[in-house]
Design a protein around this motif. Sequence first.
Motif, short mmCIF file in Angstrom:
data_model
loop_
_atom_site.label_atom_id
_atom_site.label_comp_id
_atom_site.label_asym_id
_atom_site.label_seq_id
_atom_site.Cartn_x
_atom_site.Cartn_y
_atom_site.Cartn_z
N SER A 87 0.87 -1.18 0.00
CA SER A 87 0.00 0.00 0.00
C SER A 87 0.91 1.23 0.00
N CYS A 88 0.33 2.39 -0.21
CA CYS A 88 1.12 3.62 -0.27
C CYS A 88 1.82 3.88 1.06
N ILE A 89 3.11 4.19 0.98
CA ILE A 89 3.90 4.57 2.16
C ILE A 89 4.12 6.07 2.04
N PRO A 90 3.63 6.84 3.01
CA PRO A 90 3.72 8.30 2.87
C PRO A 90 5.13 8.84 3.04
N ALA A 91 5.43 9.91 2.31
CA ALA A 91 6.72 10.59 2.42
C ALA A 91 6.95 10.99 3.87
N GLY A 92 8.18 10.82 4.34
CA GLY A 92 8.54 11.22 5.70
C GLY A 92 8.35 10.13 6.74
N LEU A 93 7.65 9.04 6.40
CA LEU A 93 7.46 7.96 7.37
C LEU A 93 8.80 7.37 7.77
N ARG A 94 9.02 7.20 9.07
CA ARG A 94 10.27 6.63 9.57
C ARG A 94 10.05 5.17 9.95
N LEU A 95 11.00 4.32 9.55
CA LEU A 95 10.99 2.90 9.89
C LEU A 95 12.20 2.62 10.76
N PRO B 160 2.11 1.50 -4.24
CA PRO B 160 1.95 0.05 -4.15
C PRO B 160 2.69 -0.67 -5.28
N GLY B 161 3.40 -1.74 -4.92
CA GLY B 161 4.17 -2.51 -5.89
C GLY B 161 5.59 -2.02 -6.08
N GLU B 162 5.90 -0.84 -5.59
CA GLU B 162 7.23 -0.27 -5.75
C GLU B 162 8.20 -0.86 -4.73
N GLU B 163 9.42 -1.17 -5.19
CA GLU B 163 10.43 -1.74 -4.30
C GLU B 163 10.98 -0.67 -3.36
N LEU B 164 11.24 -1.06 -2.11
CA LEU B 164 11.90 -0.18 -1.15
C LEU B 164 13.40 -0.36 -1.31
N THR B 165 14.11 0.74 -1.53
CA THR B 165 15.57 0.73 -1.60
C THR B 165 16.07 1.90 -0.78
N VAL B 166 17.26 1.77 -0.22
CA VAL B 166 17.74 2.77 0.73
C VAL B 166 19.20 3.12 0.48
N TRP B 167 19.54 4.38 0.78
CA TRP B 167 20.93 4.83 0.79
C TRP B 167 21.08 5.84 1.91
#
Length: 182
Positions: free
Chosen positions: A14-22, A112-119
């Motif tokens: 589902s949509c993950i809102p901008a600024g959400l911290r994990l 939704p469906g977009e991969e999470l990638t981090v730097w």
Amino acid sequence: QTSRAPAISVSAESCIPAGLRLGPVPGTFKLGKYLSDRKEPGPKKKVFSYAEPPIFQVRMVRGELVDEAGSSALEWIGLIRAARNSQEQTLEAVADLPGGQIFYRALRDVQPGEELTVWYSNPLAQWFDIPVTATPTHDEKGEERYICWYCWRTFKYPNSLKAHVHFHCALSHGRPFLHHDH
């Protein structure tokens, strides 16, 4: 990513809102240590029987990001793949203060469906002595390449070069990153 096994693809259900911290991110933080120019397929572990290659899907539940089993981010956050460049990056690693706990923050709304990638965020990269910038050169075919100015190894993506300089280049250790204009 703390093992040499290829990363599992973690995507938004589902949509993950901008600024959400994990987070916080558990364990020893070595984001990018096993980053390569190739996007390697994940291990043969299926989360959904119809998913190929394996996809780990996460969704928002009462303001918290959980996986399909309802597990919190602490159980799967380490599976998120390092972004090879800013175009594929959806999250950035941040810390509240130098040496503090590390979190991942959504840079924009993740669909939704977009991969999470981090730097790394720029302040966190500087804290860990990871190069913040990488200037491309062009090869004989006109394609962008990134060159390690210590050992001359070439990379297709800027973050692959940055990870190489920080974690792997035996010639760079103990010296600051040289930029293209030096």
